[in-house]
Design a protein around this motif. Structure first.
Motif, PDB file in Angstrom:
ATOM      1  N   PHE A 152       1.949   8.286   6.204  1.00 46.14           N
ATOM      2  CA  PHE A 152       2.032   8.222   4.772  1.00 46.14           C
ATOM      3  C   PHE A 152       3.238   8.258   4.273  1.00 46.14           C
ATOM      4  CE2 PHE A 152      -1.581  10.988   5.850  1.00 46.14           C
ATOM      5  CZ  PHE A 152      -2.653  10.561   5.013  1.00 46.14           C
ATOM      6  N   ALA A 190      -5.337  10.454   0.293  1.00 48.68           N
ATOM      7  CA  ALA A 190      -6.118  11.310   1.436  1.00 48.68           C
ATOM      8  C   ALA A 190      -5.911  12.675   0.976  1.00 48.68           C
ATOM      9  CB  ALA A 190      -5.587  11.038   2.889  1.00 48.68           C
ATOM     10  N   THR A 205      -0.695  11.854   0.584  1.00 51.30           N
ATOM     11  CA  THR A 205      -1.474  12.839   0.901  1.00 51.30           C
ATOM     12  C   THR A 205      -1.471  14.147   0.156  1.00 51.30           C
ATOM     13  OG1 THR A 205      -2.321  14.378   2.925  1.00 51.30           O
ATOM     14  CG2 THR A 205      -0.011  13.977   2.834  1.00 51.30           C
ATOM     15  N   ARG A 241       0.583   5.148   0.369  1.00 56.59           N
ATOM     16  CA  ARG A 241      -0.171   6.085   0.946  1.00 56.59           C
ATOM     17  C   ARG A 241       0.411   7.544   0.556  1.00 56.59           C
ATOM     18  NH1 ARG A 241      -1.622   6.539   6.325  1.00 56.59           N
ATOM     19  NH2 ARG A 241      -3.835   7.198   5.762  1.00 56.59           N
ATOM     20  N   LEU A 250       0.829  -1.266   0.154  1.00 52.10           N
ATOM     21  CA  LEU A 250      -0.064  -0.110   0.056  1.00 52.10           C
ATOM     22  C   LEU A 250       0.711   1.347   0.032  1.00 52.10           C
ATOM     23  CD1 LEU A 250      -2.845   1.287   0.303  1.00 52.10           C
ATOM     24  CD2 LEU A 250      -2.681   1.085   2.601  1.00 52.10           C
ATOM     25  N   GLU A 297      -3.332   4.850  -2.280  1.00 52.98           N
ATOM     26  CA  GLU A 297      -4.231   5.523  -1.525  1.00 52.98           C
ATOM     27  C   GLU A 297      -4.049   6.980  -1.178  1.00 52.98           C
ATOM     28  OE1 GLU A 297      -5.833   5.740   3.409  1.00 52.98           O
ATOM     29  OE2 GLU A 297      -5.084   3.860   2.354  1.00 52.98           O
TER      30      GLU A 297
END
Length: 321
Positions: A146, A133, A105, A103, A101, A131
């Motif tokens: 993150f 955010a 932002t 992550r 994954l 992913e």
């Protein structure tokens, strides 16, 4: 009564030796399996028994058996040790190839401009899940878990490594044609006193002033108006609706300007923002993040051509072309 659950240093020493002896019922065969001498296995087991405070094996010249304490220890230690081995293999696998994954932002305003980049990365690396955010806050990426963030260059801490995603661009003041028909078009920065200015609330709770340049001088204007938001798309939507003027990154407003929904004003006073960057902490990069960084650089073209900020691989250094 509060219990101390801290694992003592060296508490796992000898467990692998114990499990191998328990499996083979032989110190010699356990030593062969682990590639050490029988005396080393014997010493490791004795040290483990001393720490536990109980004998784990019954030893004779002909055989090796488990004591009751050894049986109970085996029943719990074996699955726990196997889980540790599996955990190590999973972590090692993530350290050797792009997987897992990723992550990120990023402010909501830039996400629409990243769609093609993210889509091409996902197609190239199908074992990586991405992913994102969306947040206008200046997120502490390490504390929040993150791998990397995407922000305007001026908001990135100096201890981060940054890779350029966009060229520098102007901060544009825009308003709808309908609004500008109702109000006299501003020609000077001071004219904003007579206008409804849509403002941004920063993550620290303060209202951001508008930034301009007047010749070689940087100018901050404290403006007022009927509407406050904490992200650029919301401000842009309010400007399109005719609520007032907004100062936003030029590329974010470009489509609305091209469609005639917004008109730029005060262009000669527009300051240049350094652009949007991908940024991440200085640490040994996991393959999934390295793959994403390389993908960003590959999609953006050569550094000399468009001025990408390059991670030069040396800890403690960052340069932006």
């Amino acid at each position: 009564m509060k219990q101390n659950f801290t694992v003592r240093h060296g508490a796992l020493d000898g467990v692998e030796a114990f499990l191998s002896v328990a499996q083979h019922r032989s110190f010699r065969r356990a030593a062969a399996e682990l590639g050490v001498t029988p005396s080393a296995i014997s010493q490791a087991v004795r040290a483990l028994e001393a720490r536990i405070g109980a004998a784990l094996f019954i030893r004779t010249t002909r055989s090796v058996g488990l004591t009751e304490a050894g049986q109970r220890f085996l029943s719990r230690a074996k699955p726990a040790f196997e889980e540790l081995v599996t955990a190590s293999e999973v972590a090692r696998d993530l350290g050797q190839r792009p997987a897992g994954l990723l992550r990120l932002t990023a402010p909501r305003a830039v996400l629409t401009h990243l769609n093609q980049l993210i889509a091409s990365f996902c197609q190239t690396y199908p074992e990586v899940e991405v992913e994102i955010a969306a947040s206008a806050d200046l997120v502490d990426i390490a504390a929040e878990g993150f791998d990397a963030g995407i922000r305007l260059g001026q908001f990135i801490e100096a201890d981060m490594i940054a890779v350029r995603l966009t060229p520098s661009f102007p901060l544009a003041v825009v308003g709808s044609p309908d609004y500008l028909r109702r109000r006299q078009r501003p020609e000077l920065i001071d004219d904003l006193r007579r206008h409804a200015c849509l403002r941004m609330r920063r993550s620290d709770g303060s209202i951001a002033p508008w930034s301009f340049v007047n010749g070689n001088e940087a100018v901050e204007a404290v403006v007022s108006g009927p509407f406050i938001a904490n992200d650029v798309p919301t401000l842009l939507g309010a400007a399109v609706a005719g609520l007032g003027l907004a100062q936003v990154p030029g590329p974010i407003a470009a489509d609305a300007v091209k469609a005639g929904k917004l008109v730029g004003v005060l262009e000669r006073f527009a300051p240049m923002a350094p652009g949007v960057f991908l940024y991440y902490p200085r640490y040994r990069m996991m393959p999934k993040l390295r793959a994403f960084v390389d993908h960003v650089k590959g999609r953006s073209g050569s550094a000399n051509k468009i001025g990408i900020g390059i991670d030069d691989g040396r800890a403690g250094r960052r340069r932006r072309a």
